[in-house]
Write a protein that holds these residues in place. Structure first.
Motif: not given
Length: 254
Positions: A198-209
């Protein structure tokens, strides 16, 4: 779906296996180890339903709920089994995850444990994505589901590695599960989506994931590959050299 499982039945299976001098040794006619044996006896105590031939392969369990395949290592060899088993009956793939792990270092000459350390990493159900990459073409096949037991595990490794400490690339002797914390069942498209952090920014990168999921970047990239193949994430352009991803509208809206 997350459930507690049956800790009492798990303890009975553990004691049944360890009571047969199987601890820290290869066991069974197929070179079975403790983690595999205990889970097999946890899901099906009746020996006559274990190690049954189906379609030219040996299935770990064949019972009233179909086939159970316990995969404690990579999924590379699972492709051919799934191709043979799924046309016949439902298949449950059991993939154990060490939520809490203790590493025991064993002197290979004496067999004694000379050090025991708690691993800093806590495994999670989403770790299964790393292996799902190898069988993603089967993930939307009717009759296939997954069970991910979350365990406390004693990991035994021989001090026979290549470096000064003898730990680098040391031989793993055995993994012994000692406690069941719970188990996660996944049997459909939306349930795989529940493993997205949960809480991923939109959009997101693999690093953020990777940061949100508390995983290595390599694991995050494999997870995103699988999720994209299921339609649970979508490519959304690039930020510099990094790909951007986003959740599809139906996921964002619940």
């Amino acid at each position: 779906m997350v459930e507690s499982g049956d800790p009492q039945r798990f303890e009975e299976a553990r004691l049944r296996v360890q009571g047969g001098d199987r601890l820290r040794a290869g066991i069974g006619t197929l070179g079975e180890k403790s983690l595999h044996a205990i889970l097999k006896n946890y899901f099906e105590p009746a020996g006559e339903n274990q190690e049954t031939r189906v379609g030219g392969f040996v299935a770990d369990i064949v019972g009233s709920e179909g086939i159970f395949e316990i995969q404690t290592k990579g999924f590379d060899k699972l492709r051919k089994k799934l191709a043979a088993f799924l046309p016949v009956c439902p298949v449950t793939v059991v993939y154990p995850v060490a939520q809490l792990k203790w590493v025991n270092w064993v002197d290979p000459s004496s067999g004694e444990v000379v050090a025991r350390n708690r691993s800093p990493r806590r495994g999670q159900a989403a770790d299964v994505f790393y292996e799902l990459y190898k069988i993603k073409e089967f993930l939307q096949t009717e009759g296939l589901r997954f069970c991910i037991p979350l365990l406390e595990v004693e990991d035994y490794r021989l001090l026979d590695g290549w470096d000064r400490t003898k730990k680098r690339r040391a031989t793993r002797s055995d993994r012994v599960p000692t406690r069941l914390f719970g188990q996660v069942w996944v049997s459909g498209w939306r349930e795989w989506g529940e493993l997205i952090p949960p809480g991923l920014p939109q959009p997101f990168t693999a690093k953020e994931y990777a940061k949100a999921a508390r995983q290595r970047l390599e694991m995050a990239r494999r997870a995103l590959n699988v999720l994209a193949s299921l339609g649970l994430v979508e490519r959304a352009g690039k930020a510099g050299r990094a790909y951007l991803y986003q959740l599809p509208a139906e996921m964002e809206n619940g």
